[in-house]
Design a protein around this motif. Structure first.
Motif, mmCIF file in Angstrom:
data_model
loop_
_atom_site.group_PDB
_atom_site.id
_atom_site.type_symbol
_atom_site.label_atom_id
_atom_site.label_comp_id
_atom_site.label_asym_id
_atom_site.label_seq_id
_atom_site.Cartn_x
_atom_site.Cartn_y
_atom_site.Cartn_z
ATOM 1 N N SER A 99 0.814 -1.220 0.000
ATOM 2 C CA SER A 99 0.000 0.000 0.000
ATOM 3 C C SER A 99 0.851 1.274 0.000
ATOM 4 O O SER A 99 0.311 2.382 -0.154
ATOM 5 C CB SER A 99 -0.932 0.021 1.214
ATOM 6 N N ALA A 100 2.165 1.146 0.166
ATOM 7 C CA ALA A 100 3.032 2.319 0.224
ATOM 8 C C ALA A 100 3.056 3.033 -1.126
ATOM 9 O O ALA A 100 3.243 2.406 -2.169
ATOM 10 C CB ALA A 100 4.446 1.903 0.625
ATOM 11 N N ASN A 101 2.868 4.342 -1.099
ATOM 12 C CA ASN A 101 2.871 5.108 -2.341
ATOM 13 C C ASN A 101 4.241 5.746 -2.597
ATOM 14 O O ASN A 101 5.202 5.525 -1.858
ATOM 15 C CB ASN A 101 1.768 6.174 -2.315
ATOM 16 N N GLU A 102 4.318 6.559 -3.641
ATOM 17 C CA GLU A 102 5.601 7.136 -4.049
ATOM 18 C C GLU A 102 6.233 8.015 -2.974
ATOM 19 O O GLU A 102 7.447 7.965 -2.746
ATOM 20 C CB GLU A 102 5.424 7.948 -5.336
ATOM 21 N N VAL A 103 5.426 8.839 -2.317
ATOM 22 C CA VAL A 103 6.000 9.759 -1.348
ATOM 23 C C VAL A 103 6.589 9.009 -0.154
ATOM 24 O O VAL A 103 7.653 9.372 0.369
ATOM 25 C CB VAL A 103 4.950 10.816 -0.904
ATOM 26 N N MET A 104 5.953 7.925 0.275
ATOM 27 C CA MET A 104 6.509 7.130 1.365
ATOM 28 C C MET A 104 7.765 6.394 0.917
ATOM 29 O O MET A 104 8.711 6.214 1.689
ATOM 30 C CB MET A 104 5.461 6.129 1.875
ATOM 31 N N LEU A 105 7.795 5.978 -0.345
ATOM 32 C CA LEU A 105 8.978 5.310 -0.888
ATOM 33 C C LEU A 105 10.169 6.255 -0.881
ATOM 34 O O LEU A 105 11.278 5.864 -0.497
ATOM 35 C CB LEU A 105 8.680 4.810 -2.304
ATOM 36 N N VAL A 106 9.946 7.496 -1.278
ATOM 37 C CA VAL A 106 11.038 8.471 -1.309
ATOM 38 C C VAL A 106 11.561 8.742 0.100
ATOM 39 O O VAL A 106 12.774 8.870 0.312
ATOM 40 C CB VAL A 106 10.585 9.774 -1.998
ATOM 41 N N ILE A 107 10.678 8.811 1.075
ATOM 42 C CA ILE A 107 11.130 8.998 2.458
ATOM 43 C C ILE A 107 12.024 7.837 2.896
ATOM 44 O O ILE A 107 13.074 8.041 3.513
ATOM 45 C CB ILE A 107 9.919 9.156 3.405
ATOM 46 N N GLU A 108 11.623 6.597 2.596
ATOM 47 C CA GLU A 108 12.435 5.438 2.963
ATOM 48 C C GLU A 108 13.760 5.425 2.206
ATOM 49 O O GLU A 108 14.800 5.056 2.766
ATOM 50 C CB GLU A 108 11.661 4.150 2.685
ATOM 51 N N ALA A 109 13.728 5.829 0.936
ATOM 52 C CA ALA A 109 14.966 5.890 0.160
ATOM 53 C C ALA A 109 15.913 6.927 0.745
ATOM 54 O O ALA A 109 17.133 6.701 0.842
ATOM 55 C CB ALA A 109 14.647 6.211 -1.298
ATOM 56 N N TYR A 110 15.366 8.070 1.169
ATOM 57 C CA TYR A 110 16.191 9.089 1.798
ATOM 58 C C TYR A 110 16.792 8.581 3.113
ATOM 59 O O TYR A 110 17.967 8.820 3.416
ATOM 60 C CB TYR A 110 15.393 10.366 2.053
ATOM 61 N N LYS A 111 15.978 7.881 3.908
ATOM 62 C CA LYS A 111 16.486 7.342 5.179
ATOM 63 C C LYS A 111 17.634 6.369 4.943
ATOM 64 O O LYS A 111 18.616 6.350 5.695
ATOM 65 C CB LYS A 111 15.356 6.651 5.950
ATOM 66 N N ALA A 112 17.521 5.561 3.880
ATOM 67 C CA ALA A 112 18.611 4.637 3.544
ATOM 68 C C ALA A 112 19.866 5.416 3.194
ATOM 69 O O ALA A 112 20.977 5.053 3.604
ATOM 70 C CB ALA A 112 18.191 3.742 2.380
ATOM 71 N N LEU A 113 19.690 6.488 2.448
ATOM 72 C CA LEU A 113 20.827 7.340 2.080
ATOM 73 C C LEU A 113 21.468 7.952 3.317
ATOM 74 O O LEU A 113 22.697 7.972 3.453
ATOM 75 C CB LEU A 113 20.331 8.438 1.136
ATOM 76 N N ARG A 114 20.641 8.425 4.228
ATOM 77 C CA ARG A 114 21.147 9.096 5.434
ATOM 78 C C ARG A 114 21.826 8.139 6.403
ATOM 79 O O ARG A 114 22.864 8.454 6.989
ATOM 80 C CB ARG A 114 19.985 9.798 6.130
ATOM 81 N N ASP A 115 21.242 6.942 6.568
ATOM 82 C CA ASP A 115 21.662 6.047 7.648
ATOM 83 C C ASP A 115 22.645 4.960 7.240
ATOM 84 O O ASP A 115 23.211 4.295 8.104
ATOM 85 C CB ASP A 115 20.444 5.389 8.289
ATOM 86 N N ARG A 116 22.842 4.763 5.940
ATOM 87 C CA ARG A 116 23.731 3.696 5.496
ATOM 88 C C ARG A 116 25.001 4.223 4.839
ATOM 89 O O ARG A 116 25.470 3.708 3.832
ATOM 90 C CB ARG A 116 23.009 2.775 4.512
ATOM 91 N N ALA A 117 25.523 5.285 5.378
ATOM 92 C CA ALA A 117 26.724 5.884 4.798
ATOM 93 C C ALA A 117 27.885 4.885 4.760
ATOM 94 O O ALA A 117 28.017 4.060 5.669
ATOM 95 C CB ALA A 117 27.123 7.113 5.627
ATOM 96 N N PRO A 118 28.757 4.963 3.721
ATOM 97 C CA PRO A 118 28.585 5.825 2.543
ATOM 98 C C PRO A 118 27.666 5.176 1.513
ATOM 99 O O PRO A 118 27.923 4.074 1.039
ATOM 100 C CB PRO A 118 30.013 5.936 2.001
#
Length: 237
Positions: A99-118
């Motif tokens: 049920s997750a839509n595009e905006v929720m997907l982008v938030i999760e993608a951003y969190k992955a970028l932020r938290d899984r450095a580099p």
């Protein structure tokens, strides 16, 4: 959609500052810009985030195939316009429900970028297939992340208000009336992150992006071009 950010969040791009100084034209302050957006758009919603950020959006006159959406999760705010062709596979990649839509997907993608450095930002945006523009603001880190698709199907523009806020909007006329000639089309296939500190192409992340001053006859103050590419990344009116 509209996002305005004070200089404490985003340093105004030098090329837009220069364009506005080279060809002075009327500007208004960020607060007046948000007020104008709300007054001109039926059922618009605006929100103040801390002392330095304002976001606004409306579903009025949106495209049925490229809708606008907004979400906030864990102090991450996201405005999204468009659609992702590979949303199903990305849900699986990020462990999201069907049920997750595009905006929720982008938030999760951003969190992955932020938290899984580099974790390279160009990989995150490069995996998104479709027509889109999004603005992400992470209140916990005061980080801004903005991106557009590779063909510019969903346009985005940015400029500088009279009080030095950097404004992003999908309406060129709105910003033209608020930011004067300190205005440009946000280049397609690119992202801007305050954690990176500059504008970058996610298709050619090693290639420098240069600003080309626009002519006096054009509404833009500047245009952007990825070095090594024959295509000037600027939308047309």
């Amino acid at each position: 959609m509209l996002g305005v950010f004070s200089s404490s969040i985003v340093s105004p791009p030098d090329e837009l500052v220069a364009a506005g100084s080279r060809t002075p034209s009327p500007k208004i302050k960020a607060e007046a810009l948000v007020k104008r957006f709300v007054q001109n758009n039926s059922s618009a919603v605006s929100m103040q985030i801390g002392d330095h950020v304002q976001l606004a959006y409306t579903h009025y006159n949106e495209s049925a195939v490229l809708p606008r959406s907004f979400a906030v999760k864990d102090d991450i705010f996201c405005l999204f316009e468009g659609s992702l062709d590979n949303l199903g596979s990305l849900r699986q990649q990020y462990g999201l429900s069907k049920s997750a839509n595009e905006v929720m997907l982008v938030i999760e993608a951003y969190k992955a970028l932020r938290d899984r450095a580099p974790y390279p930002p160009n990989h995150v945006v490069g995996h998104l297939e479709g027509n889109f523009t999004f603005i992400v603001f992470d209140k916990s880190t005061s980080t801004l992340f903005v991106a557009t698709d590779q063909v510019g199907k969903v346009p985005l523009y940015w400029g500088i208000t009279a009080d030095g806020y950097v404004a992003f909007a999908n309406d060129a006329d709105l910003l033209k009336g608020a930011c004067g000639k300190s205005l440009a089309s946000f280049p397609q296939g690119c992202f801007y992150s305050t954690s990176v500190g500059e504008l970058r192409s996610y298709e050619n992340p090693k290639n420098k992006i240069t600003a080309v001053p626009a002519t006096e006859e054009e509404i833009w103050g500047t245009k952007y071009m990825v070095e090594g590419s024959a295509v000037v990344l600027a939308a047309t009116k």
